[in-house]
Design a protein around this motif. Sequence first.
Motif, mmCIF file in Angstrom:
data_model
loop_
_atom_site.group_PDB
_atom_site.id
_atom_site.type_symbol
_atom_site.label_atom_id
_atom_site.label_comp_id
_atom_site.label_asym_id
_atom_site.label_seq_id
_atom_site.Cartn_x
_atom_site.Cartn_y
_atom_site.Cartn_z
ATOM 1 N N TYR A 43 29.043 -16.468 41.901
ATOM 2 C CA TYR A 43 28.674 -16.667 40.502
ATOM 3 C C TYR A 43 29.738 -17.491 39.776
ATOM 4 N N PHE A 44 31.014 -17.248 40.096
ATOM 5 C CA PHE A 44 32.095 -18.016 39.487
ATOM 6 C C PHE A 44 31.998 -19.491 39.875
ATOM 7 N N GLN A 46 29.382 -21.055 40.848
ATOM 8 C CA GLN A 46 28.177 -21.593 40.208
ATOM 9 C C GLN A 46 28.461 -21.981 38.762
ATOM 10 N N GLN A 47 29.145 -21.134 38.025
ATOM 11 C CA GLN A 47 29.424 -21.417 36.624
ATOM 12 C C GLN A 47 30.331 -22.632 36.462
ATOM 13 N N GLU A 50 28.362 -25.801 37.436
ATOM 14 C CA GLU A 50 27.356 -26.140 36.422
ATOM 15 C C GLU A 50 27.995 -26.741 35.181
ATOM 16 N N LEU A 51 29.241 -26.395 34.919
ATOM 17 C CA LEU A 51 29.947 -26.962 33.773
ATOM 18 C C LEU A 51 30.473 -28.364 34.074
ATOM 19 N N ALA A 122 26.188 -25.745 43.165
ATOM 20 C CA ALA A 122 25.736 -24.768 42.169
ATOM 21 C C ALA A 122 24.418 -24.130 42.595
ATOM 22 N N ALA A 126 23.978 -20.200 43.547
ATOM 23 C CA ALA A 126 22.991 -19.386 42.838
ATOM 24 C C ALA A 126 22.113 -18.636 43.831
#
Length: 136
Positions: A43-44, A46-47, A50-51, A122, A126
């Motif tokens: 999740y980290f 991915q975040q 995505e940024l 990402a 996910a």
Amino acid sequence: MDSFNSDRATDRFLPPRADGPPRFPIARIARVAICAVFYGLFYFVQQVTELLAPLVLILGVGWSALPHIVGAIGTSAAAADPQTRDIVTHVAGTIPHQIVIGSHIVTAASLVTDGLLMMAAAALCATLAAVAAREM
């Protein structure tokens, strides 16, 4: 039933067996802890991707389009004034084709590629985070 876990499916509705003393489910706790760590890691990533992916992609596309835009301005300005044409040509010549940061060479194409790879990372993270969450 012809299911591979038909006995487990029906046993979940029965009360727990009183065969002996209740046992502490260490294996279950360890599995949930491992899945939680992987879920958090995926999740980290991915975040963060995505940024950063859209920013890197936009920088790469903008950097690759900038010489063409300046060249188009230079051709339209050439008809107006030769001095303006010289200035625009000088500005177009100062746009670097690559930047060396330490031992890394950054180009417009590499930024676009990195942005697309980050988007793929990402999506993969996910998916893996969803699988890890389901296993918990």
